[in-house]
Design an enzyme around this catalytic site. Structure first.
Site, mmCIF file in Angstrom:
data_model
loop_
_atom_site.group_PDB
_atom_site.id
_atom_site.type_symbol
_atom_site.label_atom_id
_atom_site.label_comp_id
_atom_site.label_asym_id
_atom_site.label_seq_id
_atom_site.Cartn_x
_atom_site.Cartn_y
_atom_site.Cartn_z
ATOM 1 N N LYS A 119 0.838 -1.204 0.000
ATOM 2 C CA LYS A 119 0.000 0.000 0.000
ATOM 3 C C LYS A 119 0.869 1.249 0.000
ATOM 4 C CE LYS A 119 -3.045 -0.327 3.009
ATOM 5 N NZ LYS A 119 -3.958 -0.371 4.135
ATOM 6 N N LYS A 131 3.322 -2.378 11.209
ATOM 7 C CA LYS A 131 2.000 -2.333 11.855
ATOM 8 C C LYS A 131 2.168 -2.767 13.300
ATOM 9 C CE LYS A 131 -2.391 -1.580 10.853
ATOM 10 N NZ LYS A 131 -3.044 -0.730 9.858
ATOM 11 N N GLY A 170 -3.117 5.545 13.536
ATOM 12 C CA GLY A 170 -4.287 4.855 14.074
ATOM 13 C C GLY A 170 -4.736 3.683 13.206
ATOM 14 N N ASP A 171 -5.650 2.924 13.722
ATOM 15 C CA ASP A 171 -6.340 1.843 12.997
ATOM 16 C C ASP A 171 -7.564 1.526 13.861
ATOM 17 O OD1 ASP A 171 -5.848 -0.257 10.639
ATOM 18 O OD2 ASP A 171 -6.576 -1.424 12.320
ATOM 19 N N ASN A 246 -14.052 5.180 11.740
ATOM 20 C CA ASN A 246 -13.405 6.243 10.986
ATOM 21 C C ASN A 246 -13.576 6.065 9.471
ATOM 22 O OD1 ASN A 246 -10.486 6.760 9.570
ATOM 23 N ND2 ASN A 246 -11.133 8.446 10.859
ATOM 24 N N SER A 382 -1.174 10.660 5.859
ATOM 25 C CA SER A 382 -0.235 10.617 6.984
ATOM 26 C C SER A 382 1.152 11.053 6.532
ATOM 27 C CB SER A 382 -0.137 9.203 7.552
ATOM 28 O OG SER A 382 -1.210 8.955 8.426
HETATM 29 P P1 NDP Z 1 -12.673 2.011 13.805
HETATM 30 O O1 NDP Z 1 -12.224 1.415 15.074
HETATM 31 O O2 NDP Z 1 -12.854 3.476 13.709
HETATM 32 O O3 NDP Z 1 -14.028 1.329 13.309
HETATM 33 C C1 NDP Z 1 -14.105 -0.045 13.083
HETATM 34 C C2 NDP Z 1 -15.531 -0.387 12.724
HETATM 35 O O4 NDP Z 1 -15.592 -1.736 12.300
HETATM 36 C C3 NDP Z 1 -16.498 -0.269 13.905
HETATM 37 O O5 NDP Z 1 -17.754 0.044 13.415
HETATM 38 C C4 NDP Z 1 -16.445 -1.674 14.486
HETATM 39 O O6 NDP Z 1 -17.591 -2.024 15.244
HETATM 40 C C5 NDP Z 1 -16.367 -2.509 13.226
HETATM 41 N N1 NDP Z 1 -15.668 -3.766 13.539
HETATM 42 C C6 NDP Z 1 -14.386 -3.901 13.920
HETATM 43 N N2 NDP Z 1 -14.091 -5.192 14.148
HETATM 44 C C7 NDP Z 1 -15.218 -5.852 13.892
HETATM 45 C C8 NDP Z 1 -15.552 -7.227 13.942
HETATM 46 N N3 NDP Z 1 -14.650 -8.163 14.283
HETATM 47 N N4 NDP Z 1 -16.819 -7.556 13.591
HETATM 48 C C9 NDP Z 1 -17.722 -6.616 13.217
HETATM 49 N N5 NDP Z 1 -17.461 -5.297 13.173
HETATM 50 C C10 NDP Z 1 -16.229 -4.932 13.506
HETATM 51 O O7 NDP Z 1 -11.589 1.499 12.702
HETATM 52 P P2 NDP Z 1 -11.276 2.112 11.278
HETATM 53 O O8 NDP Z 1 -12.499 2.649 10.655
HETATM 54 O O9 NDP Z 1 -10.083 2.982 11.425
HETATM 55 O O10 NDP Z 1 -10.784 0.811 10.480
HETATM 56 C C11 NDP Z 1 -11.673 -0.016 9.733
HETATM 57 C C12 NDP Z 1 -10.888 -0.836 8.731
HETATM 58 O O11 NDP Z 1 -10.171 0.041 7.848
HETATM 59 C C13 NDP Z 1 -9.819 -1.774 9.311
HETATM 60 O O12 NDP Z 1 -9.711 -2.915 8.494
HETATM 61 C C14 NDP Z 1 -8.539 -0.954 9.182
HETATM 62 O O13 NDP Z 1 -7.370 -1.768 9.158
HETATM 63 C C15 NDP Z 1 -8.776 -0.287 7.832
HETATM 64 N N6 NDP Z 1 -7.988 0.905 7.574
HETATM 65 C C16 NDP Z 1 -8.062 1.997 8.405
HETATM 66 C C17 NDP Z 1 -7.337 3.123 8.116
HETATM 67 C C18 NDP Z 1 -7.475 4.373 8.911
HETATM 68 O O14 NDP Z 1 -6.961 5.398 8.467
HETATM 69 N N7 NDP Z 1 -8.161 4.383 10.036
HETATM 70 C C19 NDP Z 1 -6.394 3.158 6.980
HETATM 71 C C20 NDP Z 1 -6.463 1.999 6.127
HETATM 72 C C21 NDP Z 1 -7.223 0.921 6.443
HETATM 73 P P3 NDP Z 1 -17.483 -2.154 16.853
HETATM 74 O O15 NDP Z 1 -17.318 -0.745 17.327
HETATM 75 O O16 NDP Z 1 -18.742 -2.787 17.278
HETATM 76 O O17 NDP Z 1 -16.272 -3.009 17.127
#
Ligand code: NDP
Length: 450
Positions: A119, A131, A170-171, A246, A382
């Site tokens: 990526k 990571k 973050g993640d 996010n 970032s």
């Molecule tokens: P957040 O913590 O902000 O949100 C995660 C969301 O996904 C929540 O709604 C959460 O629900 C849900 N979720 C997480 N785990 C599970 C699970 N096992 N089953 C069902 N729902 C789940 O994370 P992000 O939005 O930052 O990240 C989401 C994805 O995007 C990840 O795969 C991450 O690696 C990827 N990503 C993020 C980036 C970033 O800039 N933040 C950059 C590139 C990729 P609940 O609150 O109920 O757990």
């Protein structure tokens, strides 16, 4: 020395990884997905086989596992496990997020770190891949507990990061609040205001405009590029989005800004369908401010309903953005989406679609964007934050979003061009993997056997 054929070489690398990492299913899945696409590149670049590039690429440069002790509000001592995998630094310092979630283990961190190498290469921002994270679960914890955990986590991590070494972000489970606590502890221990050591900071103290929105916005920009190439667009189209964190929130926001209608969001308790289109401000209020469950949205909006069982992918739509977590969209979900008329799928999350589901989409002619290309906007922004920190400058919102948009156009173009060069026009999985691999492999080749 007689070189093995590309096919034999790929099989031998796959066998070695499978033997060494048998107990790491997510990591093996991520590696296999890349190896499966690289035969055409190796056929044209046998020097990559000779230099053992792939043998080295699948092995992290360094893996750290550490104890994270902290005290909860009741005064009880708790212990979590912390991880940082510094995977590859051929293109620049390690860069990649931290995930705080109970499912975090070495396999998950390695899969994310491996994907991150590719990526980051696609963004052209000169950053390596890494990571980290912890099995700590921030949900249900008080701010004070999260702060104490972050301080303890950083007390170990501080020894391994730095603006020229490794720059976490973050993640899942790590947003602006956690980055603030982590940065505060870093500053306190080192007595240095080294803003470029972490990204995703508050915009008032070194953070970049649009970083919060970048991953979600970027995924929609990528989908738009795929559609534009096919003479289509986002306007007037109905989108299905999973997650409500996010990435999901800002994917929804950008779909609506471009004239589409996003009708779903989800969390681990279920999903909501709002036929009137998701009210983004209400979603932010519930998930970002109140940190409440998604069902709360349906309580407050008459056009919405909450569904506590089944899959969000059963809801029909023309665009799909999986933005929650890995392997959340399987073959049954893909079949349902195809039957519902899906035209494009762009992964906001990392590896949310199972390999079998990806095959189904591609066989059905659905435009499919893998996460390492479609969600690269977050890490790209970032890197822009790091540039601004180094130059002690700050770009306005418009400049920041327009740089993000340009980068996503470039990521799309290089993935598409590589798909043409290697004989499968429009196969963005092959295109993204090949373009990224060529960049990293060339740098490794020129830097010798290290
Ligand atoms: P957040 O913590 O902000 O949100 C995660 C969301 O996904 C929540 O709604 C959460 O629900 C849900 N979720 C997480 N785990 C599970 C699970 N096992 N089953 C069902 N729902 C789940 O994370 P992000 O939005 O930052 O990240 C989401 C994805 O995007 C990840 O795969 C991450 O690696 C990827 N990503 C993020 C980036 C970033 O800039 N933040 C950059 C590139 C990729 P609940 O609150 O109920 O757990």
């Amino acid at each position: 020395m007689t070189l093995p054929t590309p096919k034999a070489h790929l099989q031998s690398v796959a066998d070695t990884v499978a033997g060494r990492s048998a107990a790491e299913p997510e990591f093996l899945q991520a590696v296999r997905e890349v190896l499966d696409t690289l035969e055409p590149v190796l056929a044209q670049r046998p020097e990559f086989i000779e230099a053992g590039i792939l043998d080295r690429l699948v092995e992290p440069e360094r893996q750290l596992i550490f104890r994270v002790p902290w005290t909860d509000d009741a005064g009880r001592v708790r212990v979590n496990r912390g991880y940082r995998v510094q995977f590859n630094s051929a293109l620049g310092p390690y860069k990649g997020g931290l995930r705080f979630h109970p499912t975090v283990n070495l396999s998950v961190v390695k899969f994310l770190g491996f994907e991150q190498i590719f990526k980051n290469a696609l963004t052209s921002q000169r950053i390596g891949g890494g990571k980290g994270g912890s099995d700590f679960d921030p949900s249900g914890k008080s701010d004070a507990e999260v702060m104490r955990f972050c301080q303890s986590f950083m007390t170990e991590l501080v020894h391994h990061i730095g603006e020229h070494t490794d720059i976490p972000a973050g993640d899942i489970g790590v947003g602006g609040r956690e980055i603030g606590y982590l940065f505060g502890q870093y500053r306190r221990i080192t007595q240095r205001y080294e803003a470029g050591v972490l990204t995703g900071k508050g915009v008032g103290w070194g953070g970049a405009e649009v970083r919060t929105e970048a991953t979600g916005y970027g995924a929609v920009f990528f989908a738009e590029e795929m559609l534009l190439r096919a003479g289509e667009g986002i306007e007037g189209r109905r989108a299905i989005v999973s997650g409500s964190g996010n990435v999901a929130t800002y994917a929804i926001e950008k779909v609506q800004q471009l004239g589409g209608t996003a009708v779903t969001a989800s969390d681990s308790s279920g999903y909501i369908v709002d036929e009137a289109g998701i009210d983004v401000e209400l979603l932010k209020q519930i998930k970002e401010v109140e940190r409440a469950r998604i069902s709360e949205y349906a309580e407050r909006r008459s056009s919405a309903r909450f569904v506590s069982s089944g899959s969000v992918w059963q809801v029909p739509g023309e665009l799909a953005f999986p933005c929650a977590t890995q392997n959340e969209l399987d073959v049954d979900d893909a079949r349902a989406l195809i039957a519902g008329g899906v035209r494009a799928v762009a992964e906001g999350a990392n590896m949310p679609t199972t390999p079998e589901a990806v095959e189904l989409f591609q066989a059905a002619g659905v435009l499919f964007a893998p996460g390492k290309a479609a969600n690269a906007g977050g890490v790209a922004t970032s890197a822009l934050e790091m540039s601004q920190n180094a130059a002690r400058s700050r770009w306005d919102r418009q400049t920041s979003e327009s740089r993000l948009h340009d980068i996503m156009r470039d990521v799309h173009a290089s993935a598409y061009e590589a798909s043409v060069r290697y004989g499968r026009p429009g196969d963005y999985v092959l295109g993204a993997n090949s373009a990224a691999f060529e960049t990293v492999a060339q740098a490794m080749l020129e830097q010798g056997v290290i």
